[in-house]
Design an enzyme around this catalytic site. Sequence first.
Site, short mmCIF file in Angstrom:
data_model
loop_
_atom_site.label_atom_id
_atom_site.label_comp_id
_atom_site.label_asym_id
_atom_site.label_seq_id
_atom_site.Cartn_x
_atom_site.Cartn_y
_atom_site.Cartn_z
N VAL A 1 32.14 -13.56 21.34
CA VAL A 1 32.62 -13.20 20.01
C VAL A 1 32.41 -14.38 19.08
O VAL A 1 32.68 -15.53 19.44
CB VAL A 1 34.12 -12.82 20.05
CG1 VAL A 1 34.68 -12.63 18.66
CG2 VAL A 1 34.33 -11.57 20.89
N ASP B 1 31.18 -34.91 29.01
CA ASP B 1 32.43 -34.25 28.63
C ASP B 1 33.64 -35.08 29.03
O ASP B 1 34.68 -35.01 28.37
CB ASP B 1 32.53 -32.87 29.30
CG ASP B 1 31.51 -31.89 28.75
OD1 ASP B 1 31.17 -32.00 27.56
OD2 ASP B 1 31.05 -31.03 29.51
N ARG C 1 36.61 -25.56 20.14
CA ARG C 1 36.92 -24.48 19.19
C ARG C 1 38.21 -24.72 18.42
O ARG C 1 38.46 -24.06 17.41
CB ARG C 1 37.00 -23.15 19.94
CG ARG C 1 38.38 -22.80 20.47
CD ARG C 1 38.40 -21.46 21.16
NE ARG C 1 37.71 -21.51 22.43
CZ ARG C 1 37.29 -20.43 23.09
NH1 ARG C 1 37.49 -19.25 22.59
NH2 ARG C 1 36.69 -20.55 24.25
#
Length: 307
Positions: free
Chosen positions: A178, A56, A200
Amino acid sequence: MIERAKQYGTHYQVIDHQLYRQKDCMFPARCSGVEHFVKPLLPILPNMDLIVNCRDWPQIHRHWSKEKTPVLSFSKTAEYLDIMYPAWAFWEGGPAIALYPTGLGRWDLHRKRILDASEDWETKKAVAFFRGSRTSDERDALVLLSRSRPSLVDAQYTKNQAWKSPQDTLNAEPAQEVTLEQHCRYRFLFNFRGVAASFRFKHLFLCRSLVFHVGDEWQEFFYASLKPWVHYVPVPVHSGPDELESLIRFFQDHDDLARSIAQRGFDHIWNNLRMTDVECYWRKLLKRYGKLIRYPAVRDKSLIQVY
């Protein structure tokens, strides 16, 4: 130099239009996501060594690194000299959560699914929305605002792999995850960095909702094409609940402006971040990289053939 650079990532070689990789890959799905984009380019690539960082975090700090070694990373800040490449997650190996157990992946499929789920502006809830784990306290102000102004903001923390108790979700029970498609029900979507850049971010634009992007330190290869106040609303990292409330209410009161920025953000990502654009970036990146090599790449027998 390549020998010293191996500590920073996965060693690849292109030799005679075939791809080789060190046997052990720290993140196999991430390596596979990288290899998906490299494979079609093998017929046009010269012999070369590549150090691809699938972690990352970027590796070559501008001030701390003794040598300016060529390491490819998906994300960085201005403090790092890594060469940015399109993340593996455009194909596979993206962040894995319960809803996406094998990772986000397949940007081409997400584009279609999220667009299909994007609702008309008038039917979206005129509130700000966020779901995600507490990877940093930069997200706390919005979650706290949600607790005091639930009609204005719906922001809750979900579990992550390190979750042990409600203390890890700011003293509340973790919320359910979600889907990306469900984000489209809301007019205002908040994006925060994770450990590095947020995976995202690009998905949120596809909802045709107004994206509030917190902080500008972390970059991916396509971020520079996005313009604040044109495609999204920039939010300072350390904004408190009062500042966030004022910003959200401003766009509730200026609906036409909110809608126009949201539409421009969608148009830009939809038209300029297609899978063909990602492939084009990979092609230009590796061809230019290959032209900079000033030594003959010799086949490393310890590497395994991938393609």
